[in-house]
Design a protein around this motif. Structure first.
Motif, PDB file in Angstrom:
ATOM      1  N   LYS A  24      -5.937 -74.234  16.901  1.00 30.58           N
ATOM      2  CA  LYS A  24      -6.163 -73.400  15.807  1.00 30.58           C
ATOM      3  C   LYS A  24      -7.188 -72.427  15.665  1.00 30.58           C
ATOM      4  O   LYS A  24      -8.268 -72.762  16.265  1.00 30.58           O
ATOM      5  N   THR A  25      -6.819 -71.288  15.406  1.00 29.14           N
ATOM      6  CA  THR A  25      -7.962 -70.226  15.651  1.00 29.14           C
ATOM      7  C   THR A  25      -8.120 -69.403  14.132  1.00 29.14           C
ATOM      8  O   THR A  25      -6.911 -69.092  13.621  1.00 29.14           O
ATOM      9  N   TYR A  26      -9.211 -69.308  13.779  1.00 23.11           N
ATOM     10  CA  TYR A  26      -9.341 -68.839  12.338  1.00 23.11           C
ATOM     11  C   TYR A  26     -10.019 -67.419  12.558  1.00 23.11           C
ATOM     12  O   TYR A  26     -10.646 -67.201  13.546  1.00 23.11           O
ATOM     13  N   VAL A  27     -10.024 -66.436  11.454  1.00 24.17           N
ATOM     14  CA  VAL A  27     -10.689 -65.401  11.616  1.00 24.17           C
ATOM     15  C   VAL A  27     -11.535 -65.321  10.265  1.00 24.17           C
ATOM     16  O   VAL A  27     -10.860 -65.604   9.198  1.00 24.17           O
ATOM     17  N   ALA A  28     -12.557 -64.818  10.344  1.00 22.67           N
ATOM     18  CA  ALA A  28     -13.419 -64.535   9.151  1.00 22.67           C
ATOM     19  C   ALA A  28     -14.288 -63.374   9.241  1.00 22.67           C
ATOM     20  O   ALA A  28     -14.759 -62.842  10.383  1.00 22.67           O
ATOM     21  N   ILE A  29     -14.628 -62.819   8.005  1.00 18.87           N
ATOM     22  CA  ILE A  29     -15.614 -61.670   7.859  1.00 18.87           C
ATOM     23  C   ILE A  29     -16.852 -62.137   6.907  1.00 18.87           C
ATOM     24  O   ILE A  29     -16.957 -62.925   6.143  1.00 18.87           O
ATOM     25  N   VAL A  30     -17.843 -61.845   7.875  1.00 19.92           N
ATOM     26  CA  VAL A  30     -19.144 -62.424   7.444  1.00 19.92           C
ATOM     27  C   VAL A  30     -20.215 -60.926   7.040  1.00 19.92           C
ATOM     28  O   VAL A  30     -20.049 -60.012   7.923  1.00 19.92           O
ATOM     29  N   LYS A  31     -21.192 -61.214   6.280  1.00 18.79           N
ATOM     30  CA  LYS A  31     -21.869 -60.470   5.954  1.00 18.79           C
ATOM     31  C   LYS A  31     -23.035 -60.216   7.120  1.00 18.79           C
ATOM     32  O   LYS A  31     -23.295 -61.286   7.755  1.00 18.79           O
ATOM     33  N   GLU A  32     -23.755 -58.994   7.703  1.00 16.84           N
ATOM     34  CA  GLU A  32     -24.579 -58.901   8.573  1.00 16.84           C
ATOM     35  C   GLU A  32     -23.982 -58.786   9.930  1.00 16.84           C
ATOM     36  O   GLU A  32     -22.840 -59.251  10.158  1.00 16.84           O
ATOM     37  N   PHE A  53     -16.817 -73.231  17.043  1.00 22.50           N
ATOM     38  CA  PHE A  53     -17.611 -72.114  18.036  1.00 22.50           C
ATOM     39  C   PHE A  53     -17.167 -70.667  17.236  1.00 22.50           C
ATOM     40  O   PHE A  53     -15.947 -70.530  16.788  1.00 22.50           O
ATOM     41  N   ALA A  54     -18.036 -69.645  17.314  1.00 25.47           N
ATOM     42  CA  ALA A  54     -18.009 -68.660  16.482  1.00 25.47           C
ATOM     43  C   ALA A  54     -18.084 -67.330  17.477  1.00 25.47           C
ATOM     44  O   ALA A  54     -19.340 -67.522  17.955  1.00 25.47           O
ATOM     45  N   THR A  55     -17.379 -66.536  17.507  1.00 28.33           N
ATOM     46  CA  THR A  55     -17.530 -65.512  18.583  1.00 28.33           C
ATOM     47  C   THR A  55     -17.284 -64.073  17.694  1.00 28.33           C
ATOM     48  O   THR A  55     -16.307 -64.095  16.867  1.00 28.33           O
ATOM     49  N   SER A  56     -18.021 -63.248  17.830  1.00 24.62           N
ATOM     50  CA  SER A  56     -17.981 -61.909  17.096  1.00 24.62           C
ATOM     51  C   SER A  56     -16.889 -61.153  17.826  1.00 24.62           C
ATOM     52  O   SER A  56     -16.840 -60.797  19.035  1.00 24.62           O
ATOM     53  N   ILE A  57     -15.843 -60.500  17.178  1.00 26.56           N
ATOM     54  CA  ILE A  57     -14.879 -59.897  17.670  1.00 26.56           C
ATOM     55  C   ILE A  57     -15.277 -58.332  17.486  1.00 26.56           C
ATOM     56  O   ILE A  57     -14.916 -57.476  18.313  1.00 26.56           O
ATOM     57  N   ALA A  58     -15.661 -58.001  16.282  1.00 24.53           N
ATOM     58  CA  ALA A  58     -16.179 -56.597  15.927  1.00 24.53           C
ATOM     59  C   ALA A  58     -17.225 -56.643  14.992  1.00 24.53           C
ATOM     60  O   ALA A  58     -17.206 -57.612  14.029  1.00 24.53           O
ATOM     61  N   HIS A  59     -17.780 -55.281  14.593  1.00 23.93           N
ATOM     62  CA  HIS A  59     -18.925 -55.316  13.537  1.00 23.93           C
ATOM     63  C   HIS A  59     -18.828 -53.892  13.032  1.00 23.93           C
ATOM     64  O   HIS A  59     -18.539 -52.767  14.005  1.00 23.93           O
ATOM     65  N   ASN A  60     -18.920 -53.450  11.791  1.00 21.33           N
ATOM     66  CA  ASN A  60     -18.982 -52.347  11.255  1.00 21.33           C
ATOM     67  C   ASN A  60     -20.037 -52.537   9.954  1.00 21.33           C
ATOM     68  O   ASN A  60     -19.757 -53.132   9.063  1.00 21.33           O
ATOM     69  N   HIS A  61     -21.233 -51.522  10.160  1.00 20.60           N
ATOM     70  CA  HIS A  61     -22.395 -51.550   9.376  1.00 20.60           C
ATOM     71  C   HIS A  61     -22.921 -53.067   8.955  1.00 20.60           C
ATOM     72  O   HIS A  61     -23.565 -53.488  10.057  1.00 20.60           O
ATOM     73  N   ASN A  62     -22.640 -53.403   7.770  1.00 26.31           N
ATOM     74  CA  ASN A  62     -23.217 -54.842   7.866  1.00 26.31           C
ATOM     75  C   ASN A  62     -22.215 -55.893   7.589  1.00 26.31           C
ATOM     76  O   ASN A  62     -22.423 -56.966   7.102  1.00 26.31           O
ATOM     77  N   LYS A  63     -21.198 -55.795   8.430  1.00 25.19           N
ATOM     78  CA  LYS A  63     -20.238 -57.005   8.170  1.00 25.19           C
ATOM     79  C   LYS A  63     -19.748 -57.063   9.689  1.00 25.19           C
ATOM     80  O   LYS A  63     -19.695 -56.273  10.559  1.00 25.19           O
ATOM     81  N   SER A  64     -19.322 -58.545  10.100  1.00 22.88           N
ATOM     82  CA  SER A  64     -18.895 -58.876  11.487  1.00 22.88           C
ATOM     83  C   SER A  64     -17.546 -59.701  11.124  1.00 22.88           C
ATOM     84  O   SER A  64     -17.399 -60.257  10.185  1.00 22.88           O
ATOM     85  N   LEU A  65     -16.645 -59.394  12.276  1.00 23.75           N
ATOM     86  CA  LEU A  65     -15.311 -59.990  12.246  1.00 23.75           C
ATOM     87  C   LEU A  65     -15.462 -61.145  13.498  1.00 23.75           C
ATOM     88  O   LEU A  65     -15.952 -60.751  14.459  1.00 23.75           O
ATOM     89  N   LEU A  66     -15.403 -62.304  12.762  1.00 26.08           N
ATOM     90  CA  LEU A  66     -15.475 -63.574  13.678  1.00 26.08           C
ATOM     91  C   LEU A  66     -14.180 -64.141  14.078  1.00 26.08           C
ATOM     92  O   LEU A  66     -13.078 -64.295  13.372  1.00 26.08           O
ATOM     93  N   GLU A  67     -14.022 -64.709  15.218  1.00 29.78           N
ATOM     94  CA  GLU A  67     -13.093 -65.582  15.660  1.00 29.78           C
ATOM     95  C   GLU A  67     -13.634 -67.107  15.804  1.00 29.78           C
ATOM     96  O   GLU A  67     -14.704 -67.214  16.129  1.00 29.78           O
ATOM     97  N   ILE A  68     -13.009 -67.976  14.983  1.00 26.64           N
ATOM     98  CA  ILE A  68     -13.952 -69.277  14.921  1.00 26.64           C
ATOM     99  C   ILE A  68     -12.700 -70.406  15.500  1.00 26.64           C
ATOM    100  O   ILE A  68     -11.494 -70.317  14.774  1.00 26.64           O
ATOM    101  N   ASN A  69     -13.156 -71.516  16.309  1.00 31.81           N
ATOM    102  CA  ASN A  69     -12.393 -72.345  16.515  1.00 31.81           C
ATOM    103  C   ASN A  69     -13.267 -73.689  16.356  1.00 31.81           C
ATOM    104  O   ASN A  69     -14.240 -73.744  16.565  1.00 31.81           O
ATOM    105  N   ILE A  70     -12.353 -74.562  15.691  1.00 31.25           N
ATOM    106  CA  ILE A  70     -12.975 -75.790  15.338  1.00 31.25           C
ATOM    107  C   ILE A  70     -12.545 -76.927  16.199  1.00 31.25           C
ATOM    108  O   ILE A  70     -11.208 -76.983  16.545  1.00 31.25           O
ATOM    109  N   LYS A  71     -13.344 -77.885  16.443  1.00 34.62           N
ATOM    110  CA  LYS A  71     -12.962 -78.715  17.517  1.00 34.62           C
ATOM    111  C   LYS A  71     -13.004 -80.260  16.901  1.00 34.62           C
ATOM    112  O   LYS A  71     -12.486 -80.934  17.017  1.00 34.62           O
TER     113      LYS A  71
END
Length: 81
Positions: A24-32, A53-71
């Motif tokens: 299962k892979t999740y995608v989240a948008i976070v501030k900063e 585990f959280a990995t940054s996929i992209a960022h724009n200004h003060n937001k980041s797009l993350l890929e999250i994998n939970i174990k």
């Protein structure tokens, strides 16, 4: 998103999740801006081990797009981590 159209398929998918045969892979948008490397999150949840585990996929200004994998799969694990 996975949808089972029959009871047999639902049972098979449930078994596969229980055996951890489906990733299962999740995608989240976070501030900063999130660090560019993969971050390990291992804070205990409800006195039980939890690992994400959280990995940054992209960022724009003060937001980041993350890929999250939970174990581990604790209740509200992504939100709490």
């Amino acid at each position: 998103m996975i949808i089972a159209y029959t009871k047999r398929t639902a049972r098979n998918l449930s078994d596969m999740f229980a055996k951890r045969e489906i990733k299962k892979t999740y995608v989240a948008i976070v501030k900063e801006k999130f660090p560019s490397s993969t971050i390990t999150l291992d804070e205990r949840i409800d006195k039980k081990d939890a690992l994400s585990f959280a990995t940054s996929i992209a960022h724009n200004h003060n937001k980041s797009l993350l890929e999250i994998n939970i174990k581990t799969g604790r209740k509200h694990q992504i939100k709490k981590h």
